[in-house]
Write a protein that holds these residues in place. Structure first.
Motif, mmCIF file in Angstrom:
data_model
loop_
_atom_site.group_PDB
_atom_site.id
_atom_site.type_symbol
_atom_site.label_atom_id
_atom_site.label_comp_id
_atom_site.label_asym_id
_atom_site.label_seq_id
_atom_site.Cartn_x
_atom_site.Cartn_y
_atom_site.Cartn_z
ATOM 1 N N PHE A 184 -39.165 -0.066 -43.408
ATOM 2 C CA PHE A 184 -40.371 0.600 -43.877
ATOM 3 C C PHE A 184 -40.956 1.334 -42.673
ATOM 4 N N PRO A 185 -41.405 2.566 -42.850
ATOM 5 C CA PRO A 185 -42.042 3.274 -41.732
ATOM 6 C C PRO A 185 -43.265 2.494 -41.227
ATOM 7 N N ASN A 186 -43.428 2.469 -39.907
ATOM 8 C CA ASN A 186 -44.594 1.826 -39.307
ATOM 9 C C ASN A 186 -44.974 2.552 -38.028
ATOM 10 N N SER A 187 -46.203 2.400 -37.620
ATOM 11 C CA SER A 187 -46.721 3.170 -36.479
ATOM 12 C C SER A 187 -46.035 2.816 -35.164
ATOM 13 N N PHE A 188 -45.669 1.557 -34.964
ATOM 14 C CA PHE A 188 -45.105 1.172 -33.673
ATOM 15 C C PHE A 188 -43.645 1.592 -33.504
ATOM 16 N N GLN A 189 -43.020 2.136 -34.555
ATOM 17 C CA GLN A 189 -41.650 2.631 -34.430
ATOM 18 C C GLN A 189 -41.568 4.131 -34.709
ATOM 19 N N ARG A 190 -42.695 4.803 -34.725
ATOM 20 C CA ARG A 190 -42.715 6.231 -35.038
ATOM 21 C C ARG A 190 -41.810 7.004 -34.077
ATOM 22 N N GLY A 191 -40.936 7.821 -34.627
ATOM 23 C CA GLY A 191 -40.055 8.654 -33.823
ATOM 24 C C GLY A 191 -38.829 7.948 -33.276
ATOM 25 N N CYS A 192 -38.598 6.716 -33.673
ATOM 26 C CA CYS A 192 -37.464 5.959 -33.140
ATOM 27 C C CYS A 192 -36.163 6.285 -33.864
ATOM 28 N N LYS A 193 -35.096 6.249 -33.109
ATOM 29 C CA LYS A 193 -33.738 6.336 -33.646
ATOM 30 C C LYS A 193 -32.868 5.416 -32.794
ATOM 31 N N CYS A 194 -31.728 5.053 -33.332
ATOM 32 C CA CYS A 194 -30.816 4.137 -32.627
ATOM 33 C C CYS A 194 -31.539 2.854 -32.216
ATOM 34 N N THR A 195 -32.259 2.291 -33.153
ATOM 35 C CA THR A 195 -33.077 1.108 -32.907
ATOM 36 C C THR A 195 -32.231 -0.158 -32.949
ATOM 37 N N THR A 196 -32.449 -1.007 -31.942
ATOM 38 C CA THR A 196 -31.783 -2.305 -31.893
ATOM 39 C C THR A 196 -32.808 -3.387 -31.552
ATOM 40 N N ALA A 197 -32.458 -4.597 -31.914
ATOM 41 C CA ALA A 197 -33.226 -5.778 -31.524
ATOM 42 C C ALA A 197 -32.234 -6.784 -30.965
ATOM 43 N N THR A 198 -32.513 -7.286 -29.774
ATOM 44 C CA THR A 198 -31.649 -8.268 -29.139
ATOM 45 C C THR A 198 -32.448 -9.557 -28.945
ATOM 46 N N TYR A 199 -31.870 -10.654 -29.422
ATOM 47 C CA TYR A 199 -32.522 -11.952 -29.379
ATOM 48 C C TYR A 199 -31.738 -12.890 -28.476
ATOM 49 N N THR A 200 -32.468 -13.641 -27.648
ATOM 50 C CA THR A 200 -31.869 -14.598 -26.734
ATOM 51 C C THR A 200 -32.646 -15.900 -26.835
ATOM 52 N N LEU A 201 -31.942 -16.994 -27.065
ATOM 53 C CA LEU A 201 -32.580 -18.302 -27.167
ATOM 54 C C LEU A 201 -32.950 -18.801 -25.777
ATOM 55 N N ASP A 202 -34.203 -19.234 -25.629
ATOM 56 C CA ASP A 202 -34.711 -19.739 -24.356
ATOM 57 C C ASP A 202 -35.532 -20.992 -24.647
ATOM 58 N N ASN A 203 -34.871 -22.148 -24.600
ATOM 59 C CA ASN A 203 -35.485 -23.423 -24.985
ATOM 60 C C ASN A 203 -35.959 -23.347 -26.436
ATOM 61 N N ASP A 204 -37.253 -23.525 -26.677
ATOM 62 C CA ASP A 204 -37.781 -23.503 -28.040
ATOM 63 C C ASP A 204 -38.257 -22.122 -28.468
ATOM 64 N N GLN A 205 -38.078 -21.138 -27.611
ATOM 65 C CA GLN A 205 -38.511 -19.786 -27.937
ATOM 66 C C GLN A 205 -37.329 -18.839 -27.986
ATOM 67 N N VAL A 206 -37.583 -17.709 -28.616
ATOM 68 C CA VAL A 206 -36.601 -16.640 -28.682
ATOM 69 C C VAL A 206 -37.164 -15.451 -27.909
ATOM 70 N N LYS A 207 -36.407 -14.988 -26.924
ATOM 71 C CA LYS A 207 -36.794 -13.756 -26.235
ATOM 72 C C LYS A 207 -36.363 -12.590 -27.102
ATOM 73 N N VAL A 208 -37.233 -11.590 -27.214
ATOM 74 C CA VAL A 208 -36.979 -10.439 -28.071
ATOM 75 C C VAL A 208 -37.009 -9.183 -27.213
ATOM 76 N N LEU A 209 -36.002 -8.337 -27.380
ATOM 77 C CA LEU A 209 -35.976 -7.023 -26.740
ATOM 78 C C LEU A 209 -35.700 -5.997 -27.827
ATOM 79 N N ASN A 210 -36.725 -5.228 -28.173
ATOM 80 C CA ASN A 210 -36.565 -4.131 -29.136
ATOM 81 C C ASN A 210 -36.413 -2.834 -28.354
ATOM 82 N N ARG A 211 -35.403 -2.036 -28.746
ATOM 83 C CA ARG A 211 -35.131 -0.772 -28.061
ATOM 84 C C ARG A 211 -34.915 0.333 -29.078
#
Length: 173
Positions: free
Chosen positions: A46-73
């Motif tokens: 769904f279109p949203n303001s925080f991704q306006r103009g984005c293409k080639c979007t990825t999300a990378t998740y890494t487990l770090d103990n009880d949390q997940v590190k998130v890298l959106n590009r």
């Protein structure tokens, strides 16, 4: 009813979004977070303001103990300028299908895993108020019949699939 009580009721509906609690979407029965880790390509959202103009979007998740590190590009504009956001997520349900995600304090959002394929190749993620929806995959493109099946699942969960926009994933980098 006192004015204070009326204000409290109003704030409940305005700030909390009580409509989401009346009919929340069904989430995935169980999610193995270790299998979920890695890079996902955005197929549609769904279109949203925080991704306006984005293409080639990825999300990378890494487990770090009880949390997940998130890298959106994503890449923006004709110059394909890299834009990225680092965040963290944590499970708020015993089955790991409902997470909270935070990219900057104090703001948090709901990240609900609505459906994931048995082999963890495609996933549908949304918010309980149905304002956000993403279809992600382990590859930049997916078979049209698989995509159609995911659309039907999202529709069955109560999302307006007509609002989905395909994400361009063929950036020359």
């Amino acid at each position: 009813m006192s004015i204070l009580k009326k204000i409290s009721v109003f704030l409940c509906f305005f700030l909390v979004g009580c409509n989401a609690s009346h009919n929340p979407p069904k989430t995935q029965q169980s999610v193995d977070l270790a299998k979920y880790m890695g890079t996902w390509y955005e197929i549609a959202s769904f279109p949203n303001s925080f991704q306006r103009g984005c293409k080639c979007t990825t999300a990378t998740y890494t487990l770090d103990n009880d949390q997940v590190k998130v890298l959106n590009r994503c890449y923006k504009g004709e110059s394909n300028k890299l834009s990225q956001a680092n965040g963290k997520a944590w499970s708020v349900s015993p089955d790991n299908s409902r997470l909270k995600v935070q990219f900057f304090w104090p703001f948090r959002g709901d990240y609900w895993i609505l459906h994931i394929s048995p082999e963890y190749r495609q996933v549908i993620v949304g918010s309980p108020n149905r304002h956000y929806l993403w279809i992600l995959a382990r590859t930049p493109q997916i078979d049209p019949s698989v995509y159609d099946g995911l659309l039907q699942v999202a529709k069955a969960r109560g999302y307006d699939i007509a609002k989905l926009v395909s994400t361009k994933q063929n950036c020359p980098l």
